[in-house]
Scaffold this motif. Structure first.
Motif, PDB file in Angstrom:
ATOM      1  N   THR A  40      -6.740  -8.082  19.676  1.00 51.67           N
ATOM      2  CA  THR A  40      -5.402  -8.594  20.004  1.00 51.67           C
ATOM      3  C   THR A  40      -5.462  -9.586  21.150  1.00 51.67           C
ATOM      4  O   THR A  40      -4.828 -10.656  21.113  1.00 51.67           O
ATOM      5  N   LEU A  41      -6.231  -9.274  22.196  1.00 49.55           N
ATOM      6  CA  LEU A  41      -6.316 -10.161  23.357  1.00 49.55           C
ATOM      7  C   LEU A  41      -7.039 -11.463  23.009  1.00 49.55           C
ATOM      8  O   LEU A  41      -6.713 -12.524  23.540  1.00 49.55           O
ATOM      9  N   ILE A  42      -8.021 -11.369  22.113  1.00 48.71           N
ATOM     10  CA  ILE A  42      -8.700 -12.590  21.656  1.00 48.71           C
ATOM     11  C   ILE A  42      -7.697 -13.523  20.979  1.00 48.71           C
ATOM     12  O   ILE A  42      -7.693 -14.742  21.192  1.00 48.71           O
ATOM     13  N   ALA A  43      -6.815 -12.930  20.162  1.00 47.70           N
ATOM     14  CA  ALA A  43      -5.817 -13.732  19.456  1.00 47.70           C
ATOM     15  C   ALA A  43      -4.719 -14.237  20.383  1.00 47.70           C
ATOM     16  O   ALA A  43      -4.317 -15.406  20.317  1.00 47.70           O
ATOM     17  N   LEU A  44      -4.225 -13.401  21.274  1.00 52.22           N
ATOM     18  CA  LEU A  44      -3.102 -13.767  22.136  1.00 52.22           C
ATOM     19  C   LEU A  44      -3.490 -14.726  23.247  1.00 52.22           C
ATOM     20  O   LEU A  44      -2.770 -15.682  23.555  1.00 52.22           O
ATOM     21  N   TRP A  45      -4.605 -14.474  23.890  1.00 58.81           N
ATOM     22  CA  TRP A  45      -5.006 -15.249  25.056  1.00 58.81           C
ATOM     23  C   TRP A  45      -6.034 -16.328  24.735  1.00 58.81           C
ATOM     24  O   TRP A  45      -6.398 -17.116  25.598  1.00 58.81           O
ATOM     25  N   GLY A  46      -6.531 -16.338  23.491  1.00 62.15           N
ATOM     26  CA  GLY A  46      -7.564 -17.303  23.153  1.00 62.15           C
ATOM     27  C   GLY A  46      -8.886 -17.006  23.840  1.00 62.15           C
ATOM     28  O   GLY A  46      -9.698 -17.914  24.070  1.00 62.15           O
ATOM     29  N   ALA A  52     -14.812 -11.615  26.269  1.00 62.37           N
ATOM     30  CA  ALA A  52     -14.570 -10.210  25.939  1.00 62.37           C
ATOM     31  C   ALA A  52     -15.773  -9.366  26.341  1.00 62.37           C
ATOM     32  O   ALA A  52     -15.628  -8.254  26.870  1.00 62.37           O
ATOM     33  N   GLY A  53     -16.968  -9.894  26.107  1.00 62.07           N
ATOM     34  CA  GLY A  53     -18.174  -9.188  26.511  1.00 62.07           C
ATOM     35  C   GLY A  53     -18.287  -9.056  28.015  1.00 62.07           C
ATOM     36  O   GLY A  53     -18.723  -8.020  28.530  1.00 62.07           O
ATOM     37  N   ILE A  54     -17.879 -10.105  28.733  1.00 58.68           N
ATOM     38  CA  ILE A  54     -17.910 -10.060  30.209  1.00 58.68           C
ATOM     39  C   ILE A  54     -16.974  -8.983  30.738  1.00 58.68           C
ATOM     40  O   ILE A  54     -17.311  -8.250  31.674  1.00 58.68           O
ATOM     41  N   LEU A  55     -15.791  -8.867  30.148  1.00 56.94           N
ATOM     42  CA  LEU A  55     -14.859  -7.820  30.559  1.00 56.94           C
ATOM     43  C   LEU A  55     -15.470  -6.432  30.370  1.00 56.94           C
ATOM     44  O   LEU A  55     -15.370  -5.564  31.238  1.00 56.94           O
ATOM     45  N   GLY A  56     -16.128  -6.224  29.220  1.00 58.90           N
ATOM     46  CA  GLY A  56     -16.757  -4.949  28.961  1.00 58.90           C
ATOM     47  C   GLY A  56     -17.917  -4.685  29.899  1.00 58.90           C
ATOM     48  O   GLY A  56     -18.119  -3.566  30.378  1.00 58.90           O
ATOM     49  N   ASP A 169       1.741  -7.995  20.419  1.00 58.44           N
ATOM     50  CA  ASP A 169       1.752  -8.573  21.766  1.00 58.44           C
ATOM     51  C   ASP A 169       2.319  -7.633  22.824  1.00 58.44           C
ATOM     52  O   ASP A 169       2.225  -7.919  24.027  1.00 58.44           O
ATOM     53  N   ILE A 170       2.913  -6.502  22.400  1.00 58.77           N
ATOM     54  CA  ILE A 170       3.347  -5.514  23.396  1.00 58.77           C
ATOM     55  C   ILE A 170       2.593  -4.192  23.267  1.00 58.77           C
ATOM     56  O   ILE A 170       2.591  -3.389  24.204  1.00 58.77           O
ATOM     57  N   LEU A 252     -13.290  -8.123  12.207  1.00 57.58           N
ATOM     58  CA  LEU A 252     -13.639  -9.537  12.091  1.00 57.58           C
ATOM     59  C   LEU A 252     -14.742  -9.812  11.074  1.00 57.58           C
ATOM     60  O   LEU A 252     -14.781 -10.896  10.488  1.00 57.58           O
ATOM     61  N   VAL A 253     -15.640  -8.852  10.851  1.00 60.20           N
ATOM     62  CA  VAL A 253     -16.752  -9.052   9.918  1.00 60.20           C
ATOM     63  C   VAL A 253     -16.453  -8.405   8.568  1.00 60.20           C
ATOM     64  O   VAL A 253     -16.604  -9.031   7.511  1.00 60.20           O
TER      65      VAL A 253
END
Length: 425
Positions: A40-46, A52-56, A169-170, A252-253
């Motif tokens: 969801t965050l990939i889609a909403l925030w681009g 995403a990997g850095i956050l993890g 988005d919520i 995604l895959v």
């Protein structure tokens, strides 16, 4: 027997078990809310896969710092008191993540949440290890890992229902906001959990003497500390590849819907629940080292097939159960094993450092997956990183001593233990 151990516990031991079990399960809920929000965050925030990997990765690095800090504090101020602090801490910063609006804001709140995440595991593992009879320690401490599976499962159910009825988005904000609920466990712990008898005895003997936070790197501890870190690096490196990227891989895959992703994750989580009990039984029956080696070898094979072989969705579903069992199986063994490697005066700091430094080093692997997926498909990138990690588990387990049934009040350190050649003989 695999489950008979619970009936042998007294009232204090059972309460301590449930406190640590619940803490770890609620920790899992807060942590896995992020993994389920990645698509969801990939889609909403681009966000890119690399971000995403850095956050993890960042939260796991901070968990290493938090685990060591909490472990040191638990050696000085008590296991139960610091356990309460860590639970309240990760609950607060998970809640605050719901109000972020950018990658950088979420990076800050997730990093601070990581401090409590690592601390809770370290302190809880020491508390239960010092409370339980050594003859069933492997099964009892291993069973705590089932709490992670239960917490993860509850999060998947909640997320699946929310995504069905509310806009995406919520939903991710609601998930993070629910992360405040674990703080209620602190109130129960304050009223019902006693300090570990072994720790109280050590404190009375020390009479408040100051402790060196670097003692785990003293000559008598150094080799054991580094080998234990190597072991947890391999375990968490492989496991966090799958935990962090599996929801994204399925969506995604394999192009599964939200409901189907939830179903596949449920099977994986059921396997994780079973794996916690399997590891504990094997560790008490076969020994700690053999259990790590056997499960890690099976794990590498299963991950390779899951992510890189041309299998259909039915086999993917069934193999997800096996993967969950093996992932939980390696992680479940670390709590008792690390506790059995160090004396009481440094057990908290050693558990926090060794368990969570391994997380920090292993946290590189989710980032590596994100970076490799630029050149490779996501599946092979996951498989390569995870399988390499499990090879490290086998090497580290071969280097460490066997500790099954060890008396925690009388730890013999590395310099007095048999060599690797003597153990093989």
């Amino acid at each position: 027997m695999m489950f008979q151990w619970f009936t042998s516990l007294n009232k204090v031991e059972k309460r301590t078990f449930w406190a640590c079990f619940s803490g770890w399960g609620l920790d899992a809920m807060d942590t896995q809310m992020y993994a389920l929000s990645i698509p969801t965050l990939i889609a909403l925030w681009g966000m890119t896969k690399g971000q995403a990997g850095i956050l993890g990765t960042t939260v796991l690095i901070m968990a290493a710092l938090g685990g060591w800090i909490a472990g040191i504090l638990s050696d000085r101020y008590g296991r139960v008191r610091i356990l309460q602090v860590t639970i309240a801490w990760f609950s607060l910063f998970t809640f605050l993540s719901a109000f972020t609006d950018s990658f950088w804001q979420l990076l800050l709140t997730r990093s601070l949440q990581g401090l409590g995440f690592g601390g809770e595991w370290a302190v809880g593992a020491v508390l239960i290890s010092e409370t339980i009879n050594p003859q069933v320690r492997g099964r009892v401490v291993g069973a705590l890992q089932a709490g992670w599976a239960l917490g993860y499962g509850i999060t998947v159910i909640i997320a699946t229902l929310l995504f069905d009825y509310f806009p995406a988005d919520i939903v991710w904000r609601i998930l993070f906001a629910l992360g405040l609920l674990p703080a209620l466990l602190v109130l129960w712990i304050r009223r019902n959990i006693e300090e570990a008898p072994l720790y109280k005895k050590e404190q009375a003997a020390d009479k408040g003497q100051s402790r060196n936070i670097w003692e785990v790197f003293a000559p008598s501890f150094r080799a054991t500390t580094l080998k234990a870190i190597l072991l947890t690096f391999g375990i968490y490196g492989g496991n966090y590849v799958m935990i962090t990227w599996l929801p994204a891989y399925l969506k995604l895959v394999l192009h599964l819907s939200i409901n189907n992703v939830g179903g596949y994750l449920a099977i994986n989580i059921l396997g994780s629940f079973a794996g916690a009990f399997l590891n504990g039984w094997m560790a008490d029956a076969l020994g700690r080292r053999k259990t790590f080696i056997i499960i890690a070898c099976c794990q590498a094979i299963a991950v390779g097939v899951y992510t890189m072989a041309p299998i259909n969705l039915t086999i993917t579903l069934l193999l997800g159960f096996v993967l969950g069992t093996l992932q939980s199986g390696t992680a479940a063994g670390t709590g008792a094993f690390i506790a059995e490697l160090f004396p009481t005066r440094v057990r908290g700091s050693a558990q926090g450092l060794c368990g969570n430094a391994g997380r920090a080093l292993g946290a590189v692997m989710p980032t590596m997956v994100g970076l490799l997926s630029i050149k490779l498909d996501l599946g092979p990138a996951m498989g390569i990183c995870a399988c390499a990690s499990y090879v490290i588990v086998v090497i580290a387990a071969m280097l460490l001593p066997e500790t099954r049934g060890r008396d925690l009040s009388n730890i013999v350190m590395e310099s007095d233990q048999p060599t690797a050649m003597e153990r093989i003989q």
